[in-house]
Enzyme design. Structure first.
Site, PDB file in Angstrom:
ATOM      1  N   TYR A  65      16.590  -1.857  13.713  1.00  0.00           N
ATOM      2  CA  TYR A  65      16.252  -2.067  12.307  1.00  0.00           C
ATOM      3  C   TYR A  65      17.327  -2.906  11.619  1.00  0.00           C
ATOM      4  O   TYR A  65      17.025  -3.857  10.889  1.00  0.00           O
ATOM      5  CB  TYR A  65      16.092  -0.720  11.605  1.00  0.00           C
TER       6      TYR A  65
ATOM      7  N   SER B  85       0.807  -1.220   0.000  1.00  0.00           N
ATOM      8  CA  SER B  85       0.000   0.000   0.000  1.00  0.00           C
ATOM      9  C   SER B  85       0.839   1.268   0.000  1.00  0.00           C
ATOM     10  O   SER B  85       0.316   2.372  -0.178  1.00  0.00           O
ATOM     11  CB  SER B  85      -0.947   0.017   1.203  1.00  0.00           C
TER      12      SER B  85
ATOM     13  N   LYS C 125      17.208  -6.740   9.773  1.00  0.00           N
ATOM     14  CA  LYS C 125      17.635  -6.977   8.394  1.00  0.00           C
ATOM     15  C   LYS C 125      18.828  -7.937   8.327  1.00  0.00           C
ATOM     16  O   LYS C 125      18.953  -8.695   7.358  1.00  0.00           O
ATOM     17  CB  LYS C 125      17.958  -5.655   7.707  1.00  0.00           C
TER      18      LYS C 125
ATOM     19  N   SER D  98      15.720  -6.612   1.973  1.00  0.00           N
ATOM     20  CA  SER D  98      16.479  -6.328   3.183  1.00  0.00           C
ATOM     21  C   SER D  98      16.885  -4.856   3.146  1.00  0.00           C
ATOM     22  O   SER D  98      16.058  -3.984   2.924  1.00  0.00           O
ATOM     23  CB  SER D  98      17.691  -7.268   3.265  1.00  0.00           C
TER      24      SER D  98
END
Length: 294
Positions: free
Chosen positions: A163, A25, A167, A148
């Site tokens: 974060y 989205s 990843k 990633s």
């Protein structure tokens, strides 16, 4: 030359691929979905909010299947993949794109904030991989592309440790999954982009820890600079990233499919710099590192 794409095409009745994209989205997922539909491909697009998804992707064609999916819930993921195969008969390319970032140092990060970030960025991706695996094994073909970040390879970003950790986990799981799926003719790649111009640094995709400790002023400035200076000035064009992805799945010989694909000149440069640093460390510590055997 043996191209996986050509094999897929030989098993279908038209020239379009079926894509399954999470987080469609907004951000990369939205751009990818829009452009793939324009190019005549079929897209199963997922989001937590189907109204937002349908508003973002103005397409009422039979090639577009928007689905509400909670990636953290296995049944929701499994049901969406069942709906995708019921609609289109197969899945050719999975793009695990959904994710967000939370800014804050390790000390400031609460347990729940960290776990929620992993729930979407990592465990949600794994739920898709787990439930799409039998579909792709049965087909004996397909791609899984996990989005990633350069932050999944270079982690020295203050206030972005959480974060980066999600990843790094994405990259590790992707490498193992790639080895497991290779015997079935399924190719798996982790995509490590640099800075691309999307809504990723907006408040809808970039959160911040509730706790802030004054001693970490430098880390807070780094985080704030991303919100105010980096956001909206990223040099990466998401449409051009899709061009690279399409070249990968359509034109790359099976034995040339990369395990890691760094996208963007910044990502390529940072990856090379880290590899150089690691090579120097290996050279300096080589003798001592080899001295530990019985």
């Amino acid at each position: 030359t043996n191209y996986l794409f050509k094999y897929i095409m030989s098993t279908t009745n038209n020239n379009s691929l079926v894509f399954y994209i999470t987080g469609a989205s907004k951000g990369l997922g939205k751009v990818f979905t829009q452009r793939l539909l324009e190019k005549g491909h079929r897209v199963v697009a997922t989001s937590r909010d189907t109204d937002q998804l349908k508003s973002a992707i103005a397409n009422n064609s039979d090639s577009f299947l928007p689905l509400k999916v909670d990636l953290a819930t296995e049944k929701s993921v499994a049901d969406s993949l069942a709906a995708a195969t019921a609609k289109f008969g197969r899945i050719d390319v999975v793009i695990n794109n959904a994710g967000y970032s939370i800014g804050g140092t390790v000390e400031e990060m609460s347990d729940s904030e960290l776990r929620q970030n992993f729930d979407i960025n990592f465990f949600g991706m794994v739920n898709v991989m787990r439930h799409v695996a039998p579909v792709l094994r049965k087909q004996a073909s397909g791609f899984v592309l996990n989005i990633s970040s350069i932050g999944g390879f270079v982690g020295n970003y203050p206030s972005f440790a959480a974060y980066c950790a999600t990843k790094f986990a994405v990259d590790g799981m992707t490498e193992g999954f790639a080895a497991e799926m290779q015997p079935f003719g399924v190719r798996v790649t982790t995509i490590n982009p640099g800075y691309f111009r999307t809504e990723f640094l907006n408040s809808t995709s970039f959160m911040s820890t509730k706790t802030k400790i004054d001693a970490y002023a430098a880390a807070h400035k780094f985080e704030e600079d991303h919100r105010t200076q980096v956001n909206g000035t990223q040099q990466g064009d998401p449409s051009k990233m899709l061009d690279v992805i399409l070249d990968l799945v359509q034109n790359t010989p099976i034995d040339k499919v990369p395990l890691h694909l760094f996208v963007g000149p910044d990502a390529v440069d940072m990856a090379k710099q880290k590899i150089e640093r690691m090579s120097k460390d290996l050279a300096v510590w080589d003798t001592k590192a080899r001295s530990t055997s019985f």
